[in-house]
Design an enzyme around this catalytic site. Structure first.
Site, short mmCIF file in Angstrom:
data_model
loop_
_atom_site.label_atom_id
_atom_site.label_comp_id
_atom_site.label_asym_id
_atom_site.label_seq_id
_atom_site.Cartn_x
_atom_site.Cartn_y
_atom_site.Cartn_z
N ASP A 184 0.14 3.58 11.02
CA ASP A 184 -1.24 3.74 11.44
C ASP A 184 -1.37 4.02 12.93
O ASP A 184 -2.34 4.67 13.36
CB ASP A 184 -2.07 2.50 11.08
CG ASP A 184 -2.59 2.53 9.65
OD1 ASP A 184 -2.44 3.57 8.98
OD2 ASP A 184 -3.15 1.51 9.20
N LEU A 237 3.97 0.28 -1.33
CA LEU A 237 3.66 -1.13 -1.51
C LEU A 237 2.45 -1.49 -0.65
O LEU A 237 2.53 -1.54 0.58
CB LEU A 237 4.88 -1.99 -1.13
CG LEU A 237 6.20 -1.58 -1.79
CD1 LEU A 237 7.36 -2.38 -1.20
CD2 LEU A 237 6.13 -1.77 -3.30
N ASP A 238 1.34 -1.75 -1.30
CA ASP A 238 0.08 -1.96 -0.60
C ASP A 238 0.08 -3.25 0.22
O ASP A 238 0.46 -4.32 -0.28
CB ASP A 238 -1.06 -2.02 -1.63
CG ASP A 238 -2.42 -2.23 -0.99
OD1 ASP A 238 -2.85 -1.34 -0.23
OD2 ASP A 238 -3.03 -3.28 -1.23
N VAL A 267 -10.40 7.44 5.68
CA VAL A 267 -11.62 8.15 5.32
C VAL A 267 -12.57 7.21 4.58
O VAL A 267 -13.72 7.01 4.97
CB VAL A 267 -11.32 9.38 4.44
CG1 VAL A 267 -12.61 10.05 3.98
CG2 VAL A 267 -10.46 10.38 5.21
N HIS A 270 -3.93 6.66 14.58
CA HIS A 270 -4.94 6.29 15.57
C HIS A 270 -4.77 7.09 16.86
O HIS A 270 -5.76 7.53 17.46
CB HIS A 270 -4.86 4.79 15.90
CG HIS A 270 -5.05 3.89 14.72
ND1 HIS A 270 -5.54 4.33 13.51
CD2 HIS A 270 -4.83 2.55 14.58
CE1 HIS A 270 -5.62 3.30 12.68
NE2 HIS A 270 -5.19 2.22 13.29
N GLU A 327 3.04 -0.50 3.25
CA GLU A 327 1.87 -0.43 4.12
C GLU A 327 1.77 -1.77 4.81
O GLU A 327 1.73 -2.82 4.15
CB GLU A 327 0.59 -0.16 3.34
CG GLU A 327 -0.62 -0.05 4.26
CD GLU A 327 -1.93 -0.46 3.62
OE1 GLU A 327 -2.99 -0.15 4.20
OE2 GLU A 327 -1.92 -1.10 2.56
N LEU A 378 0.30 6.05 14.76
CA LEU A 378 0.33 7.49 15.00
C LEU A 378 -0.99 8.12 14.57
O LEU A 378 -1.54 8.98 15.28
CB LEU A 378 1.51 8.12 14.26
CG LEU A 378 1.91 9.57 14.58
CD1 LEU A 378 1.05 10.59 13.87
CD2 LEU A 378 1.93 9.82 16.08
N HIS A 397 -6.67 7.63 2.32
CA HIS A 397 -7.83 7.08 1.59
C HIS A 397 -8.50 5.99 2.42
O HIS A 397 -9.73 5.87 2.41
CB HIS A 397 -7.39 6.54 0.23
CG HIS A 397 -6.62 5.25 0.30
ND1 HIS A 397 -5.26 5.20 0.48
CD2 HIS A 397 -7.04 3.96 0.23
CE1 HIS A 397 -4.87 3.95 0.51
NE2 HIS A 397 -5.92 3.16 0.36
N ASP A 398 -7.71 5.18 3.15
CA ASP A 398 -8.28 4.11 3.97
C ASP A 398 -9.04 4.67 5.17
O ASP A 398 -10.18 4.27 5.44
CB ASP A 398 -7.17 3.19 4.48
CG ASP A 398 -6.85 2.07 3.52
OD1 ASP A 398 -7.75 1.65 2.76
OD2 ASP A 398 -5.70 1.60 3.52
N HIS A 409 1.68 -7.10 4.42
CA HIS A 409 1.43 -8.21 5.36
C HIS A 409 0.67 -9.35 4.68
O HIS A 409 0.64 -10.47 5.21
CB HIS A 409 0.64 -7.71 6.57
CG HIS A 409 -0.58 -6.93 6.22
ND1 HIS A 409 -0.58 -5.56 6.09
CD2 HIS A 409 -1.85 -7.32 5.95
CE1 HIS A 409 -1.79 -5.14 5.77
NE2 HIS A 409 -2.58 -6.20 5.67
#
EC number: 3.2.1.141
Length: 577
Positions: free
Chosen positions: A306, A243-244, A379, A310, A281, A308, A376-377, A247
């Protein structure tokens, strides 16, 4: 007979254009209009609202063979086309995900071409194929997050029948399918939903107007989203949804849309008798997403982590710009490996405020968090779309892989990562509206110009060459260096399958030791110990055992193990001596 139905609560009249013949619809309850007419698969149709002569595609169109601006097509999947009757699904715990983009995974960019590469994923050790959005969008190629007709499958990939073949093929090879879906915004071109009803609100998120989840008329908007999610799970036999950007779902109702989706998915799973997984997400670090509904949460199965990414990326690469500012230390990496979130009520200098809430490690298992070295994000949202392989050594790539694949989280790879693909993954679009296309390109260049990039350096997302550069080059596997890294990934995943310590999701049982000055870190998983050297020189780490797997051969001493630069070794102390 085929039922034609559409929600248009403000219209005085709604008519159906069926293969050029205009037919009436009857007003039903809740602002819906409907009628039955004879029509077979492939019949073109659209709706006419009041006196507007424009024929609009169906908001729930099952197929758009002529693009998102054209008429919809009647389509029903062939029930006899399913060959996965014996498929029993896969739970999230113990899984290994592989994110791919259908248009760039193969030269052909189709579901059928992707099927030919599934053997590679099975040999690698993947168990779940996560497909970036395939909903209908404007143009020929796109990341998929500009979708406007959420129920249709993008035609150039193979349309709905192609997706059916792809799911069949995955299930036949023991692979589950996770589909990335976008319900937080609509693309800028081909969005006709506001003409039908109050799908959008005045509020805005990063991509434009927000979906109307809690205002007047929102019940039907929520139903549009819920039915879309359930369509993939029920009609296309998909096993999981990513689920994109949840937030960006602004919902002030007593029962959040995500909790409602969780409950309906649970009921569907009971009916189809296989596990169905929902993965969010979110950048909120909010444990409610993956806390059971009975404990006051939304009851989703998992979420991307994210923090982890980072923590691993900055520790290995040394990058500190933007949202990486607070990351980079081994203490940060150790905290994230043992507690899931790094920002958990702590100050985020990037945001200028406190961020996140701690996970209750007695309630939430580590497997509920997806861990990755790139996506994908991570990169594609770099200025050049450059992968870590463009600026890190193969040893550093192997260390990153080991940290993720030996973590207590559910690992996910991004296509080509496993061999250190040299092709970039850049941001690409193909908007047919020249104004939108120009605005997308100029906006992309301006975004990175603020950070010191020349506008000439940033690829034009509308240039077809940007899309073509982003396709994987499978010929790279003939390179011995690429093959060696692939072998390392295979060995790590084989060890993860073989040793229960590595799939144990209990976060309190993970122990980590490190030395900031010498740049080494050890992750203890039961009898197994992952020793990583992040420095440019060999280091002595005070852990010993029998070596199971190494990037470069480690040297064992009586009280310590010497690990070469940019390398890792995995020791088993139960077999030692």
């Amino acid at each position: 007979m085929t039922l034609f139905e559409v929600w248009a609560p403000y219209a005085e009249t709604v008519r159906l254009d069926l293969d050029g013949v205009v037919l009436p619809l009857t007003r039903a309850t809740n602002g819906r209009w409907r009628a039955e007419y004879p029509a077979g698969n492939g019949a073109r149709y659209g709706f006419l609202l009041d006196d507007d002569p424009t024929v609009l595609p169906d908001p729930r169109s099952p197929r758009q063979p002529d693009g998102v601006h054209a008429r919809s097509a009647v389509h029903t999947l062939d029930p006899a086309g399913w060959t996965d009757q014996d498929w029993t699904g896969r739970p999230l715990a113990g899984s290994v995900f592989y994110e791919l983009h259908i248009g760039t995974f193969t030269p052909e960019g189709t579901f059928d071409a992707a099927i030919e590469r599934l053997g590679h994923l099975v040999d690698l050790g993947v168990t779940v194929v996560e497909v970036m959005p395939v909903n209908a969008f404007d143009g020929t190629h796109n990341w998929g997050y500009d979708g406007v007709l959420w129920y249709a499958v993008h035609e150039s990939y193979g349309g709905p029948d192609g997706l059916q073949r792809f799911v069949n093929a995955c299930h036949a090879r023991g692979l589950a399918v996770c589909l990335d879906v976008v319900h937080n915004h609509l693309g800028p071109s081909g969005n006709y939903l506001p003409r039908f009803g109050p799908y959008l609100t005045e509020g805005r998120n990063t991509w434009g107007q927000s979906l109307n989840l809690d205002g007047p008329g929102s019940d039907q908007v929520r139903r549009h989203i819920l039915d879309n999610a359930l369509r993939w799970l029920r009609e296309f036999h998909v096993d999981a949804l990513r689920l994109d950007a949840v937030h960006a779902l602004v919902d002030r109702t007593a029962t959040h849309l995500l909790a409602e989706l969780s409950a309906e998915t649970e009921r569907l799973a009971a009916h189809v008798r296989r596990p169905l997984t929902l993965i969010a997400e979110s950048d909120l670090n909010d444990p409610r997403l993956i806390t059971p509904r009975a404990a006051g949460g939304y009851g989703l199965t998992g979420q991307w982590n994210d923090d982890l990414h980072h923590a691993v990326h900055t520790a290995v690469s040394g990058e500190r710009q933007g949202y990486y500012t607070d990351f980079g230390s081994l203490a940060c990496l150790a905290r994230t490996l043992t507690h899931g979130f790094f920002h958990a009520g702590t100050y985020s200098s990037f945001r200028g405020r406190r961020h996140g809430t701690p996970l209750d490690r007695s309630v939430v298992p580590g497997s509920a968090l997806l861990a990755y070295t790139c996506t994908h994000d991570q990169v594609g949202n770099r200025a050049l779309g450059d992968r870590p392989s463009a600026y890190l050594t193969d040893g550093q790539l192997a260390v990153k892989a080991a940290l993720v694949l030996c973590s207590p989280f559910t690992p996910m790879l991004f296509m080509g990562e496993e061999w250190g693909a040299r092709t970039p993954f850049q941001f690409f679009t193909s908007h047919t509206d020249p104004v939108i296309g120009a605005a997308t390109a100029s906006g992309r260049k301006a975004e990175f110009a603020e950070h010191g990039w020349s506008t000439d350096e940033v690829p034009d997302p509308q240039d077809p060459a940007t899309f073509l550069r982003s396709k994987l080059d499978w010929a790279e596997l003939a390179d011995p260096a690429r093959a060696r890294l692939l072998d390392c990934y295979r060995a790590l995943l084989a060890l993860r399958r073989a040793r229960p310590e590595l799939t144990d999701p209990a976060l309190p049982d993970v122990r980590v030791a490190y030395d900031e000055r010498e740049r080494w870190i050890v992750v203890h998983r039961g009898r197994l110990h992952l020793l990583c050297n992040l420095s440019e020189d060999p280091v002595r780490i005070p852990v010993t055992g029998y070596s199971l797997l190494s990037w470069e051969p480690a040297t064992e001493g009586p009280t310590a193990t010497t690990v070469p630069a940019h390398s890792f070794t995995i020791l088993d102390d139960g077999l030692h001596g």
